[in-house]
Design a protein around this motif. Structure first.
Motif, PDB file in Angstrom:
ATOM      1  N   PHE A 279     -68.155  -4.405 -13.117  1.00  0.00           N
ATOM      2  CA  PHE A 279     -67.857  -4.846 -11.747  1.00  0.00           C
ATOM      3  C   PHE A 279     -69.114  -4.719 -10.891  1.00  0.00           C
ATOM      4  O   PHE A 279     -70.046  -3.979 -11.217  1.00  0.00           O
ATOM      5  N   GLU A 280     -69.068  -5.424  -9.793  1.00  0.00           N
ATOM      6  CA  GLU A 280     -70.155  -5.324  -8.810  1.00  0.00           C
ATOM      7  C   GLU A 280     -69.539  -4.811  -7.519  1.00  0.00           C
ATOM      8  O   GLU A 280     -68.548  -5.365  -7.014  1.00  0.00           O
ATOM      9  N   THR A 281     -70.105  -3.707  -7.015  1.00  0.00           N
ATOM     10  CA  THR A 281     -69.516  -3.035  -5.841  1.00  0.00           C
ATOM     11  C   THR A 281     -69.706  -3.868  -4.566  1.00  0.00           C
ATOM     12  O   THR A 281     -70.754  -4.465  -4.366  1.00  0.00           O
ATOM     13  N   ALA A 282     -68.678  -3.843  -3.733  1.00  0.00           N
ATOM     14  CA  ALA A 282     -68.753  -4.542  -2.439  1.00  0.00           C
ATOM     15  C   ALA A 282     -69.678  -3.790  -1.485  1.00  0.00           C
ATOM     16  O   ALA A 282     -70.039  -2.638  -1.713  1.00  0.00           O
ATOM     17  N   ASP A 283     -70.053  -4.455  -0.409  1.00  0.00           N
ATOM     18  CA  ASP A 283     -70.885  -3.819   0.610  1.00  0.00           C
ATOM     19  C   ASP A 283     -70.046  -2.868   1.467  1.00  0.00           C
ATOM     20  O   ASP A 283     -68.823  -2.882   1.403  1.00  0.00           O
ATOM     21  N   LEU A 284     -70.732  -2.117   2.291  1.00  0.00           N
ATOM     22  CA  LEU A 284     -70.053  -1.228   3.244  1.00  0.00           C
ATOM     23  C   LEU A 284     -69.307  -2.080   4.272  1.00  0.00           C
ATOM     24  O   LEU A 284     -69.783  -3.144   4.625  1.00  0.00           O
ATOM     25  N   PRO A 285     -68.208  -1.579   4.756  1.00  0.00           N
ATOM     26  CA  PRO A 285     -67.530  -0.332   4.408  1.00  0.00           C
ATOM     27  C   PRO A 285     -66.525  -0.506   3.260  1.00  0.00           C
ATOM     28  O   PRO A 285     -65.957   0.470   2.800  1.00  0.00           O
ATOM     29  N   ASP A 286     -66.333  -1.776   2.808  1.00  0.00           N
ATOM     30  CA  ASP A 286     -65.295  -2.049   1.803  1.00  0.00           C
ATOM     31  C   ASP A 286     -65.472  -1.227   0.526  1.00  0.00           C
ATOM     32  O   ASP A 286     -64.506  -0.864  -0.144  1.00  0.00           O
ATOM     33  N   LYS A 287     -66.746  -0.960   0.213  1.00  0.00           N
ATOM     34  CA  LYS A 287     -67.089  -0.197  -0.993  1.00  0.00           C
ATOM     35  C   LYS A 287     -66.233   1.068  -1.170  1.00  0.00           C
ATOM     36  O   LYS A 287     -65.910   1.459  -2.291  1.00  0.00           O
ATOM     37  N   PHE A 288     -65.885   1.695  -0.046  1.00  0.00           N
ATOM     38  CA  PHE A 288     -65.125   2.956  -0.127  1.00  0.00           C
ATOM     39  C   PHE A 288     -63.645   2.791   0.247  1.00  0.00           C
ATOM     40  O   PHE A 288     -62.960   3.769   0.501  1.00  0.00           O
ATOM     41  N   GLU A 289     -63.186   1.549   0.311  1.00  0.00           N
ATOM     42  CA  GLU A 289     -61.788   1.334   0.709  1.00  0.00           C
ATOM     43  C   GLU A 289     -61.031   0.547  -0.339  1.00  0.00           C
ATOM     44  O   GLU A 289     -60.553  -0.565  -0.096  1.00  0.00           O
ATOM     45  N   ALA A 290     -60.903   1.139  -1.527  1.00  0.00           N
ATOM     46  CA  ALA A 290     -60.174   0.471  -2.608  1.00  0.00           C
ATOM     47  C   ALA A 290     -58.686   0.411  -2.295  1.00  0.00           C
ATOM     48  O   ALA A 290     -58.146   1.324  -1.684  1.00  0.00           O
ATOM     49  N   GLY A 291     -58.051  -0.640  -2.697  1.00  0.00           N
ATOM     50  CA  GLY A 291     -56.601  -0.765  -2.496  1.00  0.00           C
ATOM     51  C   GLY A 291     -56.279  -1.243  -1.088  1.00  0.00           C
ATOM     52  O   GLY A 291     -57.163  -1.377  -0.244  1.00  0.00           O
ATOM     53  N   THR A 292     -54.998  -1.488  -0.849  1.00  0.00           N
ATOM     54  CA  THR A 292     -54.594  -1.906   0.499  1.00  0.00           C
ATOM     55  C   THR A 292     -54.798  -0.743   1.447  1.00  0.00           C
ATOM     56  O   THR A 292     -54.282   0.350   1.214  1.00  0.00           O
ATOM     57  N   PRO A 293     -55.578  -0.949   2.495  1.00  0.00           N
ATOM     58  CA  PRO A 293     -55.884   0.170   3.396  1.00  0.00           C
ATOM     59  C   PRO A 293     -54.703   0.487   4.320  1.00  0.00           C
ATOM     60  O   PRO A 293     -53.739  -0.276   4.368  1.00  0.00           O
ATOM     61  N   PRO A 294     -54.789   1.581   5.060  1.00  0.00           N
ATOM     62  CA  PRO A 294     -53.737   1.907   6.038  1.00  0.00           C
ATOM     63  C   PRO A 294     -53.883   1.007   7.271  1.00  0.00           C
ATOM     64  O   PRO A 294     -54.486   1.405   8.276  1.00  0.00           O
ATOM     65  N   ILE A 295     -53.311  -0.174   7.210  1.00  0.00           N
ATOM     66  CA  ILE A 295     -53.559  -1.219   8.218  1.00  0.00           C
ATOM     67  C   ILE A 295     -52.945  -0.867   9.573  1.00  0.00           C
ATOM     68  O   ILE A 295     -53.650  -0.745  10.579  1.00  0.00           O
ATOM     69  N   ALA A 296     -51.634  -0.673   9.570  1.00  0.00           N
ATOM     70  CA  ALA A 296     -50.976  -0.352  10.843  1.00  0.00           C
ATOM     71  C   ALA A 296     -51.487   0.985  11.384  1.00  0.00           C
ATOM     72  O   ALA A 296     -51.587   1.180  12.601  1.00  0.00           O
ATOM     73  N   GLU A 297     -51.835   1.883  10.472  1.00  0.00           N
ATOM     74  CA  GLU A 297     -52.341   3.199  10.883  1.00  0.00           C
ATOM     75  C   GLU A 297     -53.695   3.065  11.583  1.00  0.00           C
ATOM     76  O   GLU A 297     -53.960   3.738  12.580  1.00  0.00           O
ATOM     77  N   ALA A 298     -54.553   2.184  11.055  1.00  0.00           N
ATOM     78  CA  ALA A 298     -55.854   1.980  11.698  1.00  0.00           C
ATOM     79  C   ALA A 298     -55.659   1.397  13.096  1.00  0.00           C
ATOM     80  O   ALA A 298     -56.326   1.790  14.059  1.00  0.00           O
ATOM     81  N   ILE A 299     -54.695   0.486  13.195  1.00  0.00           N
ATOM     82  CA  ILE A 299     -54.406  -0.135  14.498  1.00  0.00           C
ATOM     83  C   ILE A 299     -53.854   0.917  15.460  1.00  0.00           C
ATOM     84  O   ILE A 299     -54.223   0.973  16.636  1.00  0.00           O
ATOM     85  N   GLY A 300     -53.005   1.799  14.948  1.00  0.00           N
ATOM     86  CA  GLY A 300     -52.475   2.892  15.774  1.00  0.00           C
ATOM     87  C   GLY A 300     -53.567   3.863  16.188  1.00  0.00           C
ATOM     88  O   GLY A 300     -53.602   4.339  17.333  1.00  0.00           O
ATOM     89  N   LEU A 301     -54.472   4.147  15.259  1.00  0.00           N
ATOM     90  CA  LEU A 301     -55.561   5.086  15.571  1.00  0.00           C
ATOM     91  C   LEU A 301     -56.466   4.516  16.664  1.00  0.00           C
ATOM     92  O   LEU A 301     -56.894   5.240  17.573  1.00  0.00           O
ATOM     93  N   ALA A 302     -56.739   3.221  16.583  1.00  0.00           N
ATOM     94  CA  ALA A 302     -57.575   2.600  17.617  1.00  0.00           C
ATOM     95  C   ALA A 302     -56.879   2.681  18.971  1.00  0.00           C
ATOM     96  O   ALA A 302     -57.520   2.949  20.001  1.00  0.00           O
TER      97      ALA A 302
END
Lengths: 434, 150
Positions: A279-302
């Motif tokens: 595999f070839e690693t993605a660029d930042l920040p995706d590189k460290f966010e494997a899988g479906t991220p905490p989407i609604a949680e990120a929106i809540g945190l913001a």
């Protein structure tokens, strides 16, 4: 770390503002099991959420939720936009140089583990030293113990002074003597409330070429953070201690660090391409966010970060400090009670204490009966409690929505508890038959 | 306004302040000790068991919250004169009943500490090495432990 301003340098929260603010936290109007009105003083463990955070997450689910990235449809594009916008809000909240330096994780614990498993495995060898303090949360100890098991490195702990602060001279000396590969320390102790001089310590480490990781879990919710000014290599905090959702945290890393580290979890989202060979690693920040991220949680945190900013982190710090001061100074006047922490000039809105010959769990249980939610135990700091020769402590921690009246109520309740459990010449008899 | 029962009722506080047989037993035939590591409660029990498998004398020592210590006192007071079979048949539910006030799952652990120690003590002659397992019967009550928190 910026000095927490005193009330004279910023406008305090006034009564009507505080009343409006409390209205935004519906949970605060409930009572405890005994029927007493709730005074929520367990904020260092987790805070409550305002309606705007709950609404932001609810809007996401009701109006535009879909998985982020690569979805070629309206909902996915809207979700992706909201998720990446949240990253920008958090980058600005801590004044990161770029949003590529902001990694969403599942919490502060996950953030530290990420660093230990990637940068740590890559850079630590047998005999290397990790320097930390005796006042760390288990989250900033156990990942390093695990790293020691994998690599043969070792952890050294900075001791506390009798006044529950750290001796700068010792810190500087240990950094020079031990030449640790990593200096990992808390910005604010979750038990003592002790505020460490982050900027100064990071500066000393920088001069010696030592990497730094700062656990800002108890700082991000309560005071302005500026990672550019602090110059930390890694800084972590969680969402749920700053009015945000559970299940989300932040890892801030300097871009050159994050770039040089191997990815952590493998899976979708963290790659550019995958073949049967590799595999070839993605660029930042995706590189460290494997899988479906905490989407609604990120929106809540913001939404939470915006909410705190709108009130003003300076003012929040000053407000909770004012309440903690009433509790701290009041407790110190009571015979048989020991405050476990430095004087108010060195600490945040956390007030831990013990009562002579009364177990912390009995204190917390009885305070709950009187309507006060506090925490009792070792607060995930067993090494600290051993260092202090205490099996457990009781902790009251204040936040922006607490009232002065609650600090006074707390003091009265503690005295009632002390009286209840003080020996009074009782004699045992058979249980009365009913 | 409240239907909550006071956990620290008079009978509980009486046992806490004026415990039954708190101390060590010099000529103990059986003995055991265990703790709840997350809250720091410790209970040690010494027993003198006679040739007819009856508990002639029981003593306890320890340190911890009101619930753990008062319940130990109540248990020790109850258990003297009982046969080992009676002790074995004395269930965790009966122990909670003996204590009295209804406890939340987290605090049930405090109350059941002495019960666990007693169940192990009857299998722990003093001359033998203590068993590896300090847990007694493997009974789990309630939710997550107190103490491990942020």
């Amino acid at each position: 770390m910026k000095t927490i301003p005193t009330l004279s340098t910023c406008t305090p929260l006034n009564d009507s503002e505080l009343a409006d603010l409390r209205d935004q936290f519906p949970i605060l109007s409930r009572s405890t099991a005994s029927g007493a009105p709730l005074a929520f003083l367990d904020n260092a463990a987790s805070t409550q959420r305002p309606v705007c955070v709950i609404d932001a997450m609810s809007d996401c689910y009701q109006q535009y939720y879909a998985n982020v990235h690569r979805g070629i449809h309206t909902l996915s594009e809207e979700s992706t936009e909201a998720y990446e916008q949240s990253r920008k809000v958090i980058a600005s909240f801590i004044n990161a140089a770029s949003e590529r330096e902001v990694i969403f994780t599942s919490g502060a614990t996950a953030s530290i583990n990420l660093v230990a498993r990637t940068w740590g495995d890559q850079n630590l060898r047998e005999g290397d030293v990790i320097l930390t303090t005796i006042a760390e949360h288990h989250a900033n100890i156990v990942p390093w113990h695990q790293l020691c098991e994998r690599t043969g490195c070792r952890v050294e702990f900075l001791p506390l002074k009798k006044d529950f602060t750290f001796d700068d001279e010792t810190v500087h000396q240990k950094l020079r003597e031990l030449r640790p590969k990593l200096f990992a320390f808390t910005a604010v102790s979750n038990v003592l409330g002790t505020i460490t001089p982050v900027k100064k310590w990071v500066h000393w480490a920088r001069e010696l070429g030592i990497t730094t990781l700062v656990d800002a879990s108890q700082a991000a919710p309560h005071q302005p953070l500026d990672v550019e000014q602090l110059d930390t290599d890694f800084l972590v905090f969680g969402g749920h201690k700053m009015c945000g959702p559970t299940g989300i945290g932040v890892l801030h890393g300097k871009e050159n660090y994050l770039d040089s580290m191997p990815p952590f979890l493998g899976g979708g989202g963290m790659i550019n391409r995958v073949s049967v060979d590799g595999f070839e690693t993605a660029d930042l920040p995706d590189k460290f966010e494997a899988g479906t991220p905490p989407i609604a949680e990120a929106i809540g945190l913001a939404a939470a970060a915006k909410f705190l900013r709108q009130i003003g982190l300076d003012r929040i710090a000053a407000h909770e400090k004012q309440l903690a001061q009433v509790a701290d100074e009041g407790l110190r006047l009571i015979e048989g009670i020991e405050v476990i922490g430095p004087s108010m000039s060195h600490k945040s809105g956390i007030v831990s204490f013990s009562i002579d010959r009364v177990h912390a769990h009995d204190i917390a249980q009885e305070l709950d009966h009187l309507g006060l939610a506090v925490r009792a135990g070792h607060h995930c700091t067993m090494p600290l409690h051993r260092h202090l020769k205490k099996s457990s402590t009781t902790r009251a921690s204040f936040y922006l929505y607490n009232r002065l009246e609650e600090a006074h109520r707390f003091l009265e309740a503690v005295q009632q508890v002390q009286k209840k459990f003080t020996p009074s010449g009782r004699k045992r008899s058979s249980r009365p038959q009913d | 306004m409240s239907n909550e029962q006071d956990i620290y009722e008079e009978h509980v506080l009486d046992h806490y302040e004026d415990p039954y047989h708190r101390g060590e037993l010099d000529k103990a035939t059986h003995s055991h000790e265990a703790d709840n590591p997350l809250c720091g409660d410790v209970v040690h029990i010494d027993l003198k068991i006679d040739s007819e498998d009856k508990i002639q004398e029981a003593w306890f020592s320890g340190d911890g919250c009101v619930i753990s210590q008062a319940s130990a006192s109540m248990l020790i007071e109850t258990v003297e004169g009982k046969s080992l079979d009676e002790v074995r048949n004395f269930t965790a539910e009966q122990m909670l009943g003996l204590f009295g006030p209804k406890l939340t799952p987290n605090r049930q652990k405090c109350c059941l500490l002495s019960w666990r120690v007693l169940q192990s003590a009857i299998h722990s002659p003093v001359d033998d090495l203590p068993p590896d397992d300090d847990g007694g019967p493997d009974v789990h009550f309630g939710g997550p432990s107190l103490g491990e928190e942020s």
